[in-house]
Design a protein around this motif. Sequence first.
Motif, PDB file in Angstrom:
ATOM      1  N   GLU A   2      -5.015  12.249  -2.535  1.00 52.01           N
ATOM      2  CA  GLU A   2      -5.768  10.921  -1.426  1.00 52.01           C
ATOM      3  C   GLU A   2      -5.846   9.721  -1.310  1.00 52.01           C
ATOM      4  N   ARG A   3      -5.722   8.323  -1.405  1.00 57.05           N
ATOM      5  CA  ARG A   3      -6.953   7.802  -1.924  1.00 57.05           C
ATOM      6  C   ARG A   3      -6.423   5.993  -1.133  1.00 57.05           C
ATOM      7  N   GLN A   4      -7.560   6.193   0.042  1.00 53.05           N
ATOM      8  CA  GLN A   4      -7.400   4.313   0.411  1.00 53.05           C
ATOM      9  C   GLN A   4      -8.041   3.788  -0.176  1.00 53.05           C
ATOM     10  N   THR A   5      -6.585   2.411   0.020  1.00 57.98           N
ATOM     11  CA  THR A   5      -7.057   1.145  -0.634  1.00 57.98           C
ATOM     12  C   THR A   5      -7.256   0.008   0.590  1.00 57.98           C
ATOM     13  N   GLY A   8      -9.315   2.181   7.657  1.00 61.87           N
ATOM     14  CA  GLY A   8      -9.864   3.472   7.177  1.00 61.87           C
ATOM     15  C   GLY A   8     -10.952   3.892   8.471  1.00 61.87           C
ATOM     16  N   TRP A  30      -3.152   4.804   2.801  1.00 63.30           N
ATOM     17  CA  TRP A  30      -3.472   5.168   2.063  1.00 63.30           C
ATOM     18  C   TRP A  30      -2.457   4.948   1.171  1.00 63.30           C
ATOM     19  N   ARG A  51      -3.840  13.334   7.218  1.00 59.96           N
ATOM     20  CA  ARG A  51      -4.141  11.563   7.467  1.00 59.96           C
ATOM     21  C   ARG A  51      -3.729  10.455   8.856  1.00 59.96           C
ATOM     22  N   GLU A  94       2.812   5.734  -0.017  1.00 59.36           N
ATOM     23  CA  GLU A  94       1.580   4.779   1.087  1.00 59.36           C
ATOM     24  C   GLU A  94       2.030   4.931   1.858  1.00 59.36           C
TER      25      GLU A  94
END
Length: 184
Positions: A2-5, A8, A30, A51, A94
């Motif tokens: 997971e990468r938060q863009t 959040g 995310w 999430r 996404e």
Amino acid sequence: MERQTSGGAGPAVRRTAPGRVVEQPGEGVWRFAAVSNDASVPRTRHAVRDRLLAQGMGGELYQELVDDLLLIVSELVSNAVTHAAVLSPEVSTELTIGDGRVRIAVEDGHPYRPKAQESDLGRLGGRGLLLVKSVTLQAGGVCDVERTADGGKVIWASLPLPEAVDPEPEDGPDVAVDLDLWRH
């Protein structure tokens, strides 16, 4: 994975009536990247579920929406892994929460634009997109397929967040009772 863009924050609080507080899911975007293989389907589904719960969508109000979203992400990632892995070694999912909606988008590098096929009882598969479309429409959402700048595609579904309904006041309506009827 997971990468938060963006965004959040956790759940937000909204007041709907005097003394009544309803948690709203935290907004944000995310991304979940995964290798195009069968193991990525449950891993992505679990990551999205975790999430959604972390953003405040664990209560009864959100149960049907979360179930719909998990079915959609499973079908879309499964389709990408099955049909696009040759040209797309990675699948990207996404998750976007904001503006009263939740959006799931799955991107791969394959240029083929799939279409939802009609139900055919003689076929074992091929109904995943039809299922995604049906679940999305039933939930009041929209879905589509778009080309990406690098020649691949992104398939997405956007569903509305449910509205919190205030329960009846705890006291209930005023009712006149004739006490003489209860005396013997």
